[in-house]
Design a protein around this motif. Structure first.
Motif, PDB file in Angstrom:
ATOM      1  N   HIS A  50      14.365  39.214  28.818  1.00  0.00           N
ATOM      2  CA  HIS A  50      14.314  38.576  30.132  1.00  0.00           C
ATOM      3  C   HIS A  50      14.794  39.538  31.228  1.00  0.00           C
ATOM      4  O   HIS A  50      14.218  39.567  32.314  1.00  0.00           O
ATOM      5  CB  HIS A  50      15.118  37.273  30.120  1.00  0.00           C
ATOM      6  CG  HIS A  50      14.588  36.266  31.080  1.00  0.00           C
ATOM      7  ND1 HIS A  50      13.266  35.857  31.091  1.00  0.00           N
ATOM      8  CD2 HIS A  50      15.179  35.589  32.089  1.00  0.00           C
ATOM      9  CE1 HIS A  50      13.084  34.973  32.062  1.00  0.00           C
ATOM     10  NE2 HIS A  50      14.234  34.802  32.677  1.00  0.00           N
ATOM     11  N   PHE A  51      15.823  40.337  30.945  1.00  0.00           N
ATOM     12  CA  PHE A  51      16.250  41.345  31.914  1.00  0.00           C
ATOM     13  C   PHE A  51      15.110  42.328  32.186  1.00  0.00           C
ATOM     14  O   PHE A  51      14.907  42.755  33.317  1.00  0.00           O
ATOM     15  CB  PHE A  51      17.483  42.116  31.413  1.00  0.00           C
ATOM     16  CG  PHE A  51      18.738  41.295  31.312  1.00  0.00           C
ATOM     17  CD1 PHE A  51      18.925  40.117  32.026  1.00  0.00           C
ATOM     18  CD2 PHE A  51      19.758  41.721  30.481  1.00  0.00           C
ATOM     19  CE1 PHE A  51      20.090  39.382  31.933  1.00  0.00           C
ATOM     20  CE2 PHE A  51      20.938  40.986  30.376  1.00  0.00           C
ATOM     21  CZ  PHE A  51      21.104  39.828  31.096  1.00  0.00           C
ATOM     22  N   ASN A  52      14.370  42.671  31.142  1.00  0.00           N
ATOM     23  CA  ASN A  52      13.234  43.586  31.305  1.00  0.00           C
ATOM     24  C   ASN A  52      12.166  42.973  32.210  1.00  0.00           C
ATOM     25  O   ASN A  52      11.558  43.670  33.022  1.00  0.00           O
ATOM     26  CB  ASN A  52      12.656  43.958  29.940  1.00  0.00           C
ATOM     27  CG  ASN A  52      11.695  45.107  30.043  1.00  0.00           C
ATOM     28  OD1 ASN A  52      12.012  46.150  30.599  1.00  0.00           O
ATOM     29  ND2 ASN A  52      10.491  44.913  29.526  1.00  0.00           N
ATOM     30  N   ARG A  53      11.933  41.678  32.082  1.00  0.00           N
ATOM     31  CA  ARG A  53      10.972  41.007  32.969  1.00  0.00           C
ATOM     32  C   ARG A  53      11.419  41.125  34.425  1.00  0.00           C
ATOM     33  O   ARG A  53      10.617  41.421  35.315  1.00  0.00           O
ATOM     34  CB  ARG A  53      10.837  39.528  32.602  1.00  0.00           C
ATOM     35  CG  ARG A  53      10.061  39.275  31.356  1.00  0.00           C
ATOM     36  CD  ARG A  53       9.896  37.751  31.126  1.00  0.00           C
ATOM     37  NE  ARG A  53       9.436  37.539  29.781  1.00  0.00           N
ATOM     38  CZ  ARG A  53      10.213  37.283  28.733  1.00  0.00           C
ATOM     39  NH1 ARG A  53      11.510  37.151  28.880  1.00  0.00           N
ATOM     40  NH2 ARG A  53       9.684  37.138  27.539  1.00  0.00           N
ATOM     41  N   ILE A  54      12.694  40.867  34.657  1.00  0.00           N
ATOM     42  CA  ILE A  54      13.226  40.948  36.015  1.00  0.00           C
ATOM     43  C   ILE A  54      13.066  42.364  36.563  1.00  0.00           C
ATOM     44  O   ILE A  54      12.722  42.558  37.732  1.00  0.00           O
ATOM     45  CB  ILE A  54      14.694  40.489  36.050  1.00  0.00           C
ATOM     46  CG1 ILE A  54      14.776  38.986  35.717  1.00  0.00           C
ATOM     47  CG2 ILE A  54      15.348  40.793  37.395  1.00  0.00           C
ATOM     48  CD1 ILE A  54      16.176  38.478  35.430  1.00  0.00           C
ATOM     49  N   ALA A  55      13.279  43.357  35.714  1.00  0.00           N
ATOM     50  CA  ALA A  55      13.189  44.751  36.139  1.00  0.00           C
ATOM     51  C   ALA A  55      11.753  45.198  36.413  1.00  0.00           C
ATOM     52  O   ALA A  55      11.528  46.039  37.279  1.00  0.00           O
ATOM     53  CB  ALA A  55      13.816  45.656  35.077  1.00  0.00           C
ATOM     54  N   THR A  56      10.789  44.637  35.693  1.00  0.00           N
ATOM     55  CA  THR A  56       9.431  45.194  35.753  1.00  0.00           C
ATOM     56  C   THR A  56       8.385  44.314  36.433  1.00  0.00           C
ATOM     57  O   THR A  56       7.317  44.812  36.781  1.00  0.00           O
ATOM     58  CB  THR A  56       8.928  45.530  34.330  1.00  0.00           C
ATOM     59  OG1 THR A  56       8.900  44.338  33.548  1.00  0.00           O
ATOM     60  CG2 THR A  56       9.804  46.579  33.665  1.00  0.00           C
ATOM     61  N   ILE A  57       8.660  43.046  36.625  1.00  0.00           N
ATOM     62  CA  ILE A  57       7.670  42.154  37.233  1.00  0.00           C
ATOM     63  C   ILE A  57       8.095  41.864  38.669  1.00  0.00           C
ATOM     64  O   ILE A  57       9.199  41.375  38.914  1.00  0.00           O
ATOM     65  CB  ILE A  57       7.539  40.836  36.439  1.00  0.00           C
ATOM     66  CG1 ILE A  57       7.079  41.114  35.010  1.00  0.00           C
ATOM     67  CG2 ILE A  57       6.559  39.891  37.140  1.00  0.00           C
ATOM     68  CD1 ILE A  57       7.109  39.892  34.101  1.00  0.00           C
ATOM     69  N   ASP A  58       7.210  42.149  39.607  1.00  0.00           N
ATOM     70  CA  ASP A  58       7.484  41.888  41.016  1.00  0.00           C
ATOM     71  C   ASP A  58       7.320  40.393  41.258  1.00  0.00           C
ATOM     72  O   ASP A  58       6.206  39.896  41.418  1.00  0.00           O
ATOM     73  CB  ASP A  58       6.526  42.697  41.884  1.00  0.00           C
ATOM     74  CG  ASP A  58       6.869  42.616  43.356  1.00  0.00           C
ATOM     75  OD1 ASP A  58       8.013  42.253  43.688  1.00  0.00           O
ATOM     76  OD2 ASP A  58       5.983  42.910  44.177  1.00  0.00           O
ATOM     77  N   ALA A  59       8.438  39.671  41.233  1.00  0.00           N
ATOM     78  CA  ALA A  59       8.398  38.213  41.321  1.00  0.00           C
ATOM     79  C   ALA A  59       9.690  37.711  41.952  1.00  0.00           C
ATOM     80  O   ALA A  59      10.701  38.414  41.985  1.00  0.00           O
ATOM     81  CB  ALA A  59       8.240  37.606  39.928  1.00  0.00           C
TER      82      ALA A  59
END
Length: 125
Positions: A50-59
């Motif tokens: 989930h941290f990786n999603r926050i880091a890589t997805i512009d959202a």
């Protein structure tokens, strides 16, 4: 970014997270969940993903901070970390409800936006 939202929150309020997801999807948002948490993965695996999603997805980041154990606007340690990641990666971070008082200084300092339950305000601020 305007149509993507990453949801975060305690798995003890998973039903509310699903409810928020459905509401946002009906408003046209692409909603990204902490999938590994929902599948019961180990905390380290789920948090990393989930941290990786926050880091890589512009959202946008939306913390589902509802009452938990009679604590209003609760934000747990993992959600605080997700907020910090959002701040670090320059994402707009929202709270479903109001500021959680114990973390008020950090939340206000990082520019976290409380929605006070009004999902229509997501993205407008």
């Amino acid at each position: 970014m305007k149509n993507k939202v990453i949801l975060c929150g305690s798995m003890k309020v998973k039903d509310k997270i699903i409810e928020v997801k459905e509401t946002l999807e009906n408003k046209g948002f692409l909603v990204i969940l902490p999938e590994e948490c929902f599948k019961g993965e180990k905390k380290s695996v789920a948090s990393y993903a989930h941290f990786n999603r926050i880091a890589t997805i512009d959202a946008y980041i939306l913390i589902v901070n509802v009452e938990k154990n009679n604590i209003k606007n609760y934000i747990g340690p993992n959600s605080l970390c997700e907020i910090a990641f959002g701040f670090y990666y320059k994402r707009k971070v929202y709270l479903l409800n109001d500021i959680y008082e114990p973390f008020k200084d950090e939340l206000e300092g990082w520019g976290v936006i409380p929605l006070n339950g009004d999902l229509n305000r997501l993205g407008e601020i």
